[in-house]
Design an enzyme around this catalytic site. Sequence first.
Site, PDB file in Angstrom:
ATOM      1  N   ASP A 107       0.851  -1.181   0.000  1.00 51.85           N
ATOM      2  CA  ASP A 107       0.000   0.000   0.000  1.00 51.85           C
ATOM      3  C   ASP A 107       0.895   1.242   0.000  1.00 51.85           C
ATOM      4  O   ASP A 107       1.812   1.354   0.823  1.00 51.85           O
ATOM      5  CB  ASP A 107      -0.898  -0.009   1.245  1.00 51.85           C
ATOM      6  CG  ASP A 107      -1.943   1.085   1.208  1.00 51.85           C
ATOM      7  OD1 ASP A 107      -3.064   0.803   0.776  1.00 51.85           O
ATOM      8  OD2 ASP A 107      -1.626   2.220   1.607  1.00 51.85           O
ATOM      9  N   ILE A 108       0.641   2.167  -0.934  1.00 45.85           N
ATOM     10  CA  ILE A 108       1.448   3.384  -1.031  1.00 45.85           C
ATOM     11  C   ILE A 108       1.222   4.238   0.212  1.00 45.85           C
ATOM     12  O   ILE A 108       0.082   4.513   0.592  1.00 45.85           O
ATOM     13  CB  ILE A 108       1.089   4.177  -2.299  1.00 45.85           C
ATOM     14  CG1 ILE A 108       1.302   3.308  -3.546  1.00 45.85           C
ATOM     15  CG2 ILE A 108       1.934   5.450  -2.395  1.00 45.85           C
ATOM     16  CD1 ILE A 108       0.822   3.942  -4.829  1.00 45.85           C
TER      17      ILE A 108
ATOM     18  N   ASN B 142      -2.570  13.003  -3.515  1.00 44.92           N
ATOM     19  CA  ASN B 142      -3.761  13.472  -4.233  1.00 44.92           C
ATOM     20  C   ASN B 142      -4.135  14.898  -3.824  1.00 44.92           C
ATOM     21  O   ASN B 142      -4.471  15.741  -4.673  1.00 44.92           O
ATOM     22  CB  ASN B 142      -4.939  12.538  -3.966  1.00 44.92           C
ATOM     23  CG  ASN B 142      -4.918  11.311  -4.857  1.00 44.92           C
ATOM     24  OD1 ASN B 142      -4.301  11.317  -5.919  1.00 44.92           O
ATOM     25  ND2 ASN B 142      -5.574  10.257  -4.426  1.00 44.92           N
TER      26      ASN B 142
ATOM     27  N   HIS C 204      -5.458  14.367  -8.524  1.00 39.98           N
ATOM     28  CA  HIS C 204      -5.705  12.936  -8.758  1.00 39.98           C
ATOM     29  C   HIS C 204      -4.975  12.415  -9.993  1.00 39.98           C
ATOM     30  O   HIS C 204      -4.586  11.242 -10.039  1.00 39.98           O
ATOM     31  CB  HIS C 204      -7.211  12.675  -8.872  1.00 39.98           C
ATOM     32  CG  HIS C 204      -7.920  12.795  -7.563  1.00 39.98           C
ATOM     33  ND1 HIS C 204      -7.987  11.766  -6.656  1.00 39.98           N
ATOM     34  CD2 HIS C 204      -8.574  13.841  -6.995  1.00 39.98           C
ATOM     35  CE1 HIS C 204      -8.667  12.150  -5.575  1.00 39.98           C
ATOM     36  NE2 HIS C 204      -9.034  13.413  -5.762  1.00 39.98           N
TER      37      HIS C 204
ATOM     38  N   ASP D  98      -2.598   9.236  -9.961  1.00 38.62           N
ATOM     39  CA  ASP D  98      -2.690   8.080 -10.863  1.00 38.62           C
ATOM     40  C   ASP D  98      -1.328   7.724 -11.446  1.00 38.62           C
ATOM     41  O   ASP D  98      -0.997   6.540 -11.604  1.00 38.62           O
ATOM     42  CB  ASP D  98      -3.670   8.387 -12.004  1.00 38.62           C
ATOM     43  CG  ASP D  98      -5.119   8.341 -11.551  1.00 38.62           C
ATOM     44  OD1 ASP D  98      -5.374   7.859 -10.442  1.00 38.62           O
ATOM     45  OD2 ASP D  98      -5.983   8.794 -12.318  1.00 38.62           O
TER      46      ASP D  98
ATOM     47  N   GLU E  53      -4.857   2.505  -3.949  1.00 37.60           N
ATOM     48  CA  GLU E  53      -3.394   2.536  -3.984  1.00 37.60           C
ATOM     49  C   GLU E  53      -2.788   1.237  -3.455  1.00 37.60           C
ATOM     50  O   GLU E  53      -1.630   1.189  -3.051  1.00 37.60           O
ATOM     51  CB  GLU E  53      -2.874   3.730  -3.171  1.00 37.60           C
ATOM     52  CG  GLU E  53      -3.147   3.662  -1.688  1.00 37.60           C
ATOM     53  CD  GLU E  53      -4.501   4.233  -1.283  1.00 37.60           C
ATOM     54  OE1 GLU E  53      -4.647   4.610  -0.108  1.00 37.60           O
ATOM     55  OE2 GLU E  53      -5.412   4.286  -2.132  1.00 37.60           O
TER      56      GLU E  53
ATOM     57  N   ARG F 249      14.096   6.751  -5.405  1.00 38.75           N
ATOM     58  CA  ARG F 249      13.778   7.532  -6.600  1.00 38.75           C
ATOM     59  C   ARG F 249      13.298   8.931  -6.241  1.00 38.75           C
ATOM     60  O   ARG F 249      12.669   9.143  -5.198  1.00 38.75           O
ATOM     61  CB  ARG F 249      12.717   6.814  -7.438  1.00 38.75           C
ATOM     62  CG  ARG F 249      13.194   5.492  -8.006  1.00 38.75           C
ATOM     63  CD  ARG F 249      12.135   4.806  -8.839  1.00 38.75           C
ATOM     64  NE  ARG F 249      11.750   5.580 -10.011  1.00 38.75           N
ATOM     65  CZ  ARG F 249      10.959   5.113 -10.974  1.00 38.75           C
ATOM     66  NH1 ARG F 249      10.483   3.871 -10.901  1.00 38.75           N
ATOM     67  NH2 ARG F 249      10.636   5.862 -11.994  1.00 38.75           N
TER      68      ARG F 249
END
Length: 357
Positions: free
Chosen positions: A228-229, A236, A241, A245, A271, A299
């Site tokens: 889960d992010i 968001n 949004h 995405d 997510e 990253r």
Amino acid sequence: MLGWFGLGRNDHGREERRSRENLARQARARLLKKIGAFLLDHDLEVTQANLATAHSAFAGLNPGLERRIRRQLECGERISQSWLDRAIAVEMPVADDAVDQLAQQLEAGISHFSRSTRSARDANSDYGNALAEHVDALDATPDTNDVIASLADYARAMLERSRKAEEELRMAEDEAASLRRNLDRARRDAEVDFLTGLPNRRAFEALLEKEYREAQATVEQLCVAFCDIDLFKQVNDTHGHDAGDRVICVVADLLRAISGEKCHIARHGGEEFVLLMRGCGPKEALTRLDTEREALASRKLVNRRTKEPFGLITFSGGVADVFAYPDTRSALAAADEALYEAKQSGRDRIVLARPSA
């Protein structure tokens, strides 16, 4: 004396049954109290849909929905009816049985129609060929009188009609084949997440049962994991949004890199992602997932539209050994609980579920 012992055993059995019944009643009472408090605290209507939603969340039938509600409350956000409806759309299992049954009936109808048209076309073709031979024979008769000539004209008209019917049947057969292709395509589309291109929850659940049976037969290890992010709502809220995405797609591509013949990745909803690793023990599964977690954390993602950095994007995960639990549902619940533990203990980490003794 024997009678006394017999009565003792019976009394003990009755006591055990009464104890179990009392525990079950207490559990039901707690569940009803929790459901009632949830609806009243958030000013939600007591409808059949809301009762079913609350029951699925608090009875352990839908841990993803329960976790989504818990996250909303932890953020200090109110649970409105519109929010709950959106959460249901993401987390509630789709009633696929009826869809599958309808698709099967449609496919059977197409097959029957295709066979019927092919059989009719073949029979019509045979009839047309025979009729053509008779027409040729009549034309070859040297002393053809008016009756024979009329019959020949009639036969030609019948032959033309026969050929036209044959062409219409051929077109109907082609249409049936096209319908079958469209049905197959729709069935495939129904199992793919439109945003990431990964299999969706529906496809994963079918795959899980298949891999579970095959791993049992071949005595292979099987692990399941939820990812889960972290703090995705902030992404968001800050970037919009569309940007959210894109972050989901980045994580999907990252996880896709470890997928293969025996490692399957799916988007479970929102997510959240789910992984199934066959032939892989729990420690190895944790290590593989942890490697991707570190890769994401290293990253530096930038919002392409605004050129603003997203900041640190991470995910948390929970891993469970499927065969350490009675069934796949229990293993999924254990992986989900391990994910919650990872979130509670600071996020950006993978936790291995510990089966109860």
